[in-house]
Design a protein around this motif. Sequence first.
Motif, PDB file in Angstrom:
ATOM      1  N   GLN A  73      -8.096  14.770  -8.674  1.00 36.03           N
ATOM      2  CA  GLN A  73      -8.444  13.401  -9.038  1.00 36.03           C
ATOM      3  C   GLN A  73      -9.857  13.044  -8.599  1.00 36.03           C
ATOM      4  O   GLN A  73     -10.619  12.419  -9.343  1.00 36.03           O
ATOM      5  CB  GLN A  73      -7.433  12.428  -8.429  1.00 36.03           C
ATOM      6  CG  GLN A  73      -6.034  12.579  -9.025  1.00 36.03           C
ATOM      7  CD  GLN A  73      -5.040  11.604  -8.440  1.00 36.03           C
ATOM      8  OE1 GLN A  73      -5.174  10.399  -8.593  1.00 36.03           O
ATOM      9  NE2 GLN A  73      -4.033  12.112  -7.761  1.00 36.03           N
ATOM     10  N   VAL A  74     -10.220  13.457  -7.383  1.00 40.04           N
ATOM     11  CA  VAL A  74     -11.580  13.209  -6.897  1.00 40.04           C
ATOM     12  C   VAL A  74     -12.592  13.958  -7.758  1.00 40.04           C
ATOM     13  O   VAL A  74     -13.648  13.430  -8.116  1.00 40.04           O
ATOM     14  CB  VAL A  74     -11.722  13.624  -5.419  1.00 40.04           C
ATOM     15  CG1 VAL A  74     -13.178  13.562  -4.971  1.00 40.04           C
ATOM     16  CG2 VAL A  74     -10.866  12.738  -4.524  1.00 40.04           C
ATOM     17  N   LEU A  75     -12.269  15.189  -8.107  1.00 40.08           N
ATOM     18  CA  LEU A  75     -13.182  15.998  -8.917  1.00 40.08           C
ATOM     19  C   LEU A  75     -13.389  15.388 -10.301  1.00 40.08           C
ATOM     20  O   LEU A  75     -14.498  15.422 -10.846  1.00 40.08           O
ATOM     21  CB  LEU A  75     -12.645  17.423  -9.044  1.00 40.08           C
ATOM     22  CG  LEU A  75     -12.722  18.270  -7.769  1.00 40.08           C
ATOM     23  CD1 LEU A  75     -11.947  19.575  -7.940  1.00 40.08           C
ATOM     24  CD2 LEU A  75     -14.172  18.576  -7.400  1.00 40.08           C
ATOM     25  N   ARG A  76     -12.337  14.819 -10.878  1.00 41.23           N
ATOM     26  CA  ARG A  76     -12.490  14.195 -12.200  1.00 41.23           C
ATOM     27  C   ARG A  76     -13.347  12.933 -12.096  1.00 41.23           C
ATOM     28  O   ARG A  76     -14.179  12.660 -12.966  1.00 41.23           O
ATOM     29  CB  ARG A  76     -11.124  13.869 -12.802  1.00 41.23           C
ATOM     30  CG  ARG A  76     -10.364  15.111 -13.236  1.00 41.23           C
ATOM     31  CD  ARG A  76      -9.202  14.822 -14.141  1.00 41.23           C
ATOM     32  NE  ARG A  76      -8.451  16.041 -14.379  1.00 41.23           N
ATOM     33  CZ  ARG A  76      -8.790  16.969 -15.278  1.00 41.23           C
ATOM     34  NH1 ARG A  76      -9.868  16.793 -16.015  1.00 41.23           N
ATOM     35  NH2 ARG A  76      -8.058  18.054 -15.432  1.00 41.23           N
ATOM     36  N   GLU A  77     -13.153  12.157 -11.046  1.00 43.45           N
ATOM     37  CA  GLU A  77     -13.998  10.979 -10.837  1.00 43.45           C
ATOM     38  C   GLU A  77     -15.451  11.411 -10.633  1.00 43.45           C
ATOM     39  O   GLU A  77     -16.375  10.767 -11.143  1.00 43.45           O
ATOM     40  CB  GLU A  77     -13.505  10.192  -9.615  1.00 43.45           C
ATOM     41  CG  GLU A  77     -12.174   9.490  -9.827  1.00 43.45           C
ATOM     42  CD  GLU A  77     -11.623   8.887  -8.544  1.00 43.45           C
ATOM     43  OE1 GLU A  77     -12.388   8.831  -7.545  1.00 43.45           O
ATOM     44  OE2 GLU A  77     -10.452   8.481  -8.524  1.00 43.45           O
ATOM     45  N   PHE A  78     -15.632  12.486  -9.882  1.00 42.87           N
ATOM     46  CA  PHE A  78     -16.967  13.031  -9.638  1.00 42.87           C
ATOM     47  C   PHE A  78     -17.604  13.447 -10.969  1.00 42.87           C
ATOM     48  O   PHE A  78     -18.760  13.121 -11.254  1.00 42.87           O
ATOM     49  CB  PHE A  78     -16.852  14.233  -8.693  1.00 42.87           C
ATOM     50  CG  PHE A  78     -18.164  14.809  -8.226  1.00 42.87           C
ATOM     51  CD1 PHE A  78     -18.630  14.545  -6.950  1.00 42.87           C
ATOM     52  CD2 PHE A  78     -18.926  15.626  -9.050  1.00 42.87           C
ATOM     53  CE1 PHE A  78     -19.842  15.076  -6.500  1.00 42.87           C
ATOM     54  CE2 PHE A  78     -20.132  16.161  -8.624  1.00 42.87           C
ATOM     55  CZ  PHE A  78     -20.590  15.886  -7.349  1.00 42.87           C
TER      56      PHE A  78
END
Length: 762
Positions: free
Chosen positions: A48-53
């Motif tokens: 999820q963090v990677l997609r936001e990134f």
Amino acid sequence: MDYSVKLSKEFTLRQDYAKNIINLIDDGNTIPFIARYRKEQTGSCDDQVLREFADRLKYLRNLDKRKEEIASSITEQGKMTDEIMVALASCETLTEAEDVYRPFKQKRKTRASVAIEKGLLPLAEFILEQDTSIDINKKAQEFINVDKGVDSIESAIAGASDVIAEKVSDDAEMRKVLRKKIFDQGLLTCKLLENENAKTYDMYAEYNEKIEKIPSHRILAINRGEKEECLKVSVAIETDAFVDVILSSYLKNDGECAKIVKNACADAFSRLIFPSLEREVRSELTEKASEQAIKMFEVNLRPLLLQPPLKGKTILGLDPAYRTGCKIAVIDSEGNVLDTAVVFPTPPQNRIEEASKTLLALIKKHNVSIISIGNGTASKESEIFVANMIKESGLALSYAVVNEAGASVYSASKLGAEEFPDFEPAQRSAVSIARRLQDPLAELIKIDVKSIGVGQYQHDMPEARLEEVLGGVVEDCVNSVGVDLNTASQSLLSYVAGLNKGIAKEIIKYRAEKPFSTREELLKVKKLGEKAFLQCAGFLRIVGGSVLDNTGVHPESYSAVQKLLEFVGYTLDDVANGKIGDIKQKIEQKSYEKTAEFCGVGVPTLIDIVAELLKPGRDIRDSLPKPILRSDLMDLNDLKEGMEINGTVRNVIDFGVFVDIGVHQDGLVHISQISDGYIKHPSDVLKVGDLVKVKVLGVDPVKKKISLTMKTSELPNGIAVANQKTDRERKQGKLDANKKRQEKKQLSNDELKEILLKKFGR
């Protein structure tokens, strides 16, 4: 822009991690692959963090691209200055960049452009200087030109005022200040219009609310009312206060020129600035509300897809209907269709006895243990029929009502026709309803996710953005569970990292001739090259082959596994036979750091490898609470105020959650009734699939509405969430986890290893 510097600050990441993530994305690696198999390079960021990134990186790159286009355009016009370049470089958003570009855009004919053509620009510049030593009327006299349509002092000053108004309107910094002021002080107002559907929006008949406080779901509701011509919507402000802000920058004295400037500024705001900013503010509100709605869809979809499967069960699927009868499909433990039928236990036929005989015959013939009932038309009557049949038969049967949203879409789709070419659409729906209970993930991914029905206002969302986000959720869920390479459908395979529909089709062709015995055989599949293999191999499982091929260990780490087992004195046979129970203790004796170094991997990867070796072939969904199965039914009229009932969360929205309590209608737990303490959003403490204990606050049989509460003060036993921690504990746990994640991202490698060691190694 140095993206790694900016993103490391925004995401509280070490800069080298941010740089690694950017490089990994740019190299074409998928988010699931990066999250799972490149933890050392990312600081163990989750998907999820990677997609936001990745989303933020894309935005920043688009912003830079747009700045370059704007700079090029202004330069080509010969109007670029150091001041403009600095202003453009400092823009943080696309809106700010467009504000800088605004004065240089090619405009359609305006009052100001007409005045400039008449030669009134110098007069406008003179007036803006507000020189009190020269009489404005004498100055304006110089610009009278009948041939150009300037036939009087008044018309010269009026034209110059139009130029000033446009100049003020194009002031980028001023627009930024006024835009923020509207967000801080403006009101969104609504008035009900005469319309046959207007009653739906009665609550907005005389409505106004501060823009900064209005919740997302209300914005979307108002937008829909406006679109349906039931509401007139506008932004209300104190106009004089906004004009005063402009005057504070443009007014220099109280002379005659200053009076003209004052009037021009007022005209600029009312005619040019406010209508434009009102559109921008409404657009930004809609964009933020849409993102929040999409986020809620994402929050709901993830646990829905990850609902635990009912393995090893023969299930009878029942697609309810009235006139055309209920379609029946029996599936075995692998999802294969064993039998089909049509029964008519509902009005107008009411052939209940005949339907019971047919179903009981199928149940006994195929040893059915569970009945899955769709929740669509005639669901209530079908559920009553099934509950009575179970009671009268005395058989050890149970049933569940499943959300059939999208089943009709699937049944009429090309995919549905390919799977069951000889079935009618309703028969395909019955199969889908049975499979949704058996393996929700495998079945739901066949359906357009917008049709699954967990969210709000999904049909009002930007379609491309909704599909992008929800597609990411499906991809993350599929890869976190893993896929059986020899049995998975084409739909399921297409969501595996590195694969697509074309490659999935080739995989199915290949295995039709010979089932896969090793992951390495994937390289023989047409269209599946080294890059795709790297991305997908770790997420594909082969049951019955090598023990490592049935785990989440990536083939690139197989040599590391051999070294690990050698280091602690085990073999692959020991792994297959479950004889490595003390492997963590053995590693701890040698230390995780030394073991990881010996194996040639990082500590996070070592921890993941050990978890996989301890439970080969594990399904992460097995540890989650199973769906509630029933054998009896309550009617809406059976509900009494104060009654306590166990239920399942079906949908989480901004203002509460809907809970299935075994009645045809889901009950609503308003956000104010979820917790004894304050919560910002229902998703802080609940998710789809949670088993909860609720108390009935009220029932409206006419409107078919059920009001529920989860407040522990309302539940004598003090238990609100039946299968989990209390809501306060869960919320605090979530806050603690987020805090630890942010702290972890700032730690050195040694500190990170120590934390991981403490968490997983002992």
